[in-house]
Design a protein around this motif. Structure first.
Motif, PDB file in Angstrom:
ATOM      1  N   GLY A   1      20.817  78.607  24.584  1.00  0.00           N
ATOM      2  CA  GLY A   1      22.507  79.533  24.705  1.00  0.00           C
ATOM      3  C   GLY A   1      23.072  79.748  25.827  1.00  0.00           C
ATOM      4  N   ASP A   2      22.243  79.719  27.489  1.00  0.00           N
ATOM      5  CA  ASP A   2      23.142  79.666  28.577  1.00  0.00           C
ATOM      6  C   ASP A   2      23.427  78.443  29.014  1.00  0.00           C
ATOM      7  N   LEU A   3      23.302  77.304  28.576  1.00  0.00           N
ATOM      8  CA  LEU A   3      23.799  75.957  28.662  1.00  0.00           C
ATOM      9  C   LEU A   3      24.719  75.822  28.387  1.00  0.00           C
ATOM     10  N   VAL A   4      25.182  76.811  26.697  1.00  0.00           N
ATOM     11  CA  VAL A   4      25.803  76.237  25.813  1.00  0.00           C
ATOM     12  C   VAL A   4      27.321  77.460  26.418  1.00  0.00           C
ATOM     13  N   ALA A   5      26.933  78.728  26.725  1.00  0.00           N
ATOM     14  CA  ALA A   5      28.029  79.557  27.718  1.00  0.00           C
ATOM     15  C   ALA A   5      28.374  79.493  28.256  1.00  0.00           C
ATOM     16  N   GLN A   6      27.502  77.610  29.198  1.00  0.00           N
ATOM     17  CA  GLN A   6      28.518  77.545  31.138  1.00  0.00           C
ATOM     18  C   GLN A   6      28.951  76.988  30.356  1.00  0.00           C
ATOM     19  N   SER A   7      29.635  76.057  29.019  1.00  0.00           N
ATOM     20  CA  SER A   7      30.670  74.582  28.709  1.00  0.00           C
ATOM     21  C   SER A   7      31.628  75.618  28.406  1.00  0.00           C
ATOM     22  N   PRO A   8      32.580  74.500  28.909  1.00  0.00           N
ATOM     23  CA  PRO A   8      33.890  74.896  28.008  1.00  0.00           C
ATOM     24  C   PRO A   8      33.666  73.904  26.932  1.00  0.00           C
ATOM     25  N   VAL A   9      33.471  73.332  26.415  1.00  0.00           N
ATOM     26  CA  VAL A   9      33.974  72.265  25.559  1.00  0.00           C
ATOM     27  C   VAL A   9      32.834  71.237  25.067  1.00  0.00           C
ATOM     28  N   MET A  10      31.727  71.879  23.348  1.00  0.00           N
ATOM     29  CA  MET A  10      30.802  71.457  23.751  1.00  0.00           C
ATOM     30  C   MET A  10      31.118  69.862  22.372  1.00  0.00           C
ATOM     31  N   THR A  11      29.919  69.236  22.173  1.00  0.00           N
ATOM     32  CA  THR A  11      29.660  67.825  21.557  1.00  0.00           C
ATOM     33  C   THR A  11      28.958  67.983  20.552  1.00  0.00           C
ATOM     34  N   GLY A  12      28.409  67.738  19.147  1.00  0.00           N
ATOM     35  CA  GLY A  12      27.147  67.281  18.442  1.00  0.00           C
ATOM     36  C   GLY A  12      25.891  66.769  19.401  1.00  0.00           C
ATOM     37  N   ASP A  13      25.978  65.825  19.799  1.00  0.00           N
ATOM     38  CA  ASP A  13      25.737  65.024  21.394  1.00  0.00           C
ATOM     39  C   ASP A  13      24.926  66.513  21.617  1.00  0.00           C
ATOM     40  N   GLU A  14      25.450  66.715  22.868  1.00  0.00           N
ATOM     41  CA  GLU A  14      25.438  67.683  23.828  1.00  0.00           C
ATOM     42  C   GLU A  14      24.757  68.692  23.370  1.00  0.00           C
ATOM     43  N   LEU A  15      25.198  68.948  22.111  1.00  0.00           N
ATOM     44  CA  LEU A  15      24.370  70.857  21.696  1.00  0.00           C
ATOM     45  C   LEU A  15      23.005  69.802  21.252  1.00  0.00           C
ATOM     46  N   ASP A  16      22.731  68.555  20.672  1.00  0.00           N
ATOM     47  CA  ASP A  16      21.457  67.887  20.023  1.00  0.00           C
ATOM     48  C   ASP A  16      20.276  67.738  21.756  1.00  0.00           C
ATOM     49  N   ALA A  17      21.636  67.446  22.455  1.00  0.00           N
ATOM     50  CA  ALA A  17      20.400  67.408  23.967  1.00  0.00           C
ATOM     51  C   ALA A  17      19.451  68.649  24.576  1.00  0.00           C
ATOM     52  N   ILE A  18      20.614  70.004  24.544  1.00  0.00           N
ATOM     53  CA  ILE A  18      19.986  71.182  24.913  1.00  0.00           C
ATOM     54  C   ILE A  18      19.246  71.824  24.219  1.00  0.00           C
ATOM     55  N   MET A  19      19.509  71.357  22.755  1.00  0.00           N
ATOM     56  CA  MET A  19      18.503  72.073  22.145  1.00  0.00           C
ATOM     57  C   MET A  19      16.841  71.404  21.945  1.00  0.00           C
ATOM     58  N   LYS A  20      17.253  69.716  22.469  1.00  0.00           N
ATOM     59  CA  LYS A  20      16.001  69.260  22.858  1.00  0.00           C
ATOM     60  C   LYS A  20      15.171  69.866  23.917  1.00  0.00           C
ATOM     61  N   ILE A  21      15.895  69.836  25.021  1.00  0.00           N
ATOM     62  CA  ILE A  21      15.332  70.399  26.192  1.00  0.00           C
ATOM     63  C   ILE A  21      14.889  71.932  25.908  1.00  0.00           C
ATOM     64  N   GLY A  22      15.401  72.809  25.489  1.00  0.00           N
ATOM     65  CA  GLY A  22      14.932  73.735  24.415  1.00  0.00           C
ATOM     66  C   GLY A  22      13.415  73.904  23.746  1.00  0.00           C
ATOM     67  N   GLU A  23      13.269  72.743  23.117  1.00  0.00           N
ATOM     68  CA  GLU A  23      12.537  72.318  22.428  1.00  0.00           C
ATOM     69  C   GLU A  23      10.655  72.183  23.569  1.00  0.00           C
ATOM     70  N   ALA A  24      11.289  71.289  24.237  1.00  0.00           N
ATOM     71  CA  ALA A  24      10.686  70.646  25.484  1.00  0.00           C
ATOM     72  C   ALA A  24       9.759  72.086  26.538  1.00  0.00           C
TER      73      ALA A  24
END
Length: 206
Positions: free
Chosen positions: A64-87
């Protein structure tokens, strides 16, 4: 042998029995060892469960914090962020977490409504749309500020203790009895964050 001699012989046998302590320690250990091992494994599982639960919360707040720091998101960027959370959950890998990021728009009305702007879920290595854009969604009353934007980050995990996972992973059979009480323990955390850079965060392909 008269009665007195028999009584003396019996008393002597009782004294020898009471004096013989060679097997006492082994008998006591046979009774105590299973309890000690049970307490050891339960303590180990309890501490691992607490640690994994903390990591579930860490995975949600990190995503959530990584998304909140971004002005714009894409689906691929969200997937990468959620994979980091999984790790974040490593080395625990007996079950996979489900991470969901939802952008929420609160309308500028006298009675504001919370609507889904976009939502994406990552589960079992596959990403998909979670909540339908434009649908109503529940938000805590203290966060219902008119004309505002929120990011909701959720992480959920079905925790499998090693004492049940090792016993069922190879055979495929469900745990029974006491083991079933510790099998598939639900864990989950949810956080609400506000955008850091812009008023709202868009995601065209979410």
């Amino acid at each position: 042998m008269n009665i007195q001699a028999k009584m003396l012989a019996a008393a002597s046998a009782v004294r020898r029995f009471l004096a013989e302590k060679g097997g006492v320690a082994a008998v006591e250990f046979a009774f105590i060892a299973p309890l000690m091992l049970a307490f050891y494994f339960l303590t180990m599982e309890f501490s691992q469960g607490i640690d994994t639960n903390k990591k579930v919360g860490r995975a949600a707040i990190l995503a959530g914090d990584l998304v909140a720091q971004s002005p714009v998101m894409t689906g691929d960027e969200l997937d990468a962020i959620m994979k980091i959370g999984e790790a974040v959950l490593q080395p625990y890998n007996r079950s996979k977490p489900e991470i969901t990021i939802t952008a929420i728009e609160i309308t500028d009305e006298d009675t504001p409504r919370a609507l889904v702007a976009w939502s994406r879920r990552f589960a079992d290595g596959v990403s998909s749309r979670a909540e339908k854009p434009g649908s109503r969604i529940d938000v805590p009353k203290e966060l219902m500020s008119r004309d505002s934007f929120l990011i909701r980050a959720e992480a959920d995990l079905t925790y499998s203790p090693v004492i049940t996972w090792s016993g069922t992973s190879e055979t495929g059979k469900k745990a029974l009895g006491l083991m079933a009480a510790f099998d598939n323990i639900p864990m989950g955390e949810r956080y609400y964050l506000r955008p850091r850079v812009t008023r709202e965060i868009s995601c065209a392909d979410c």
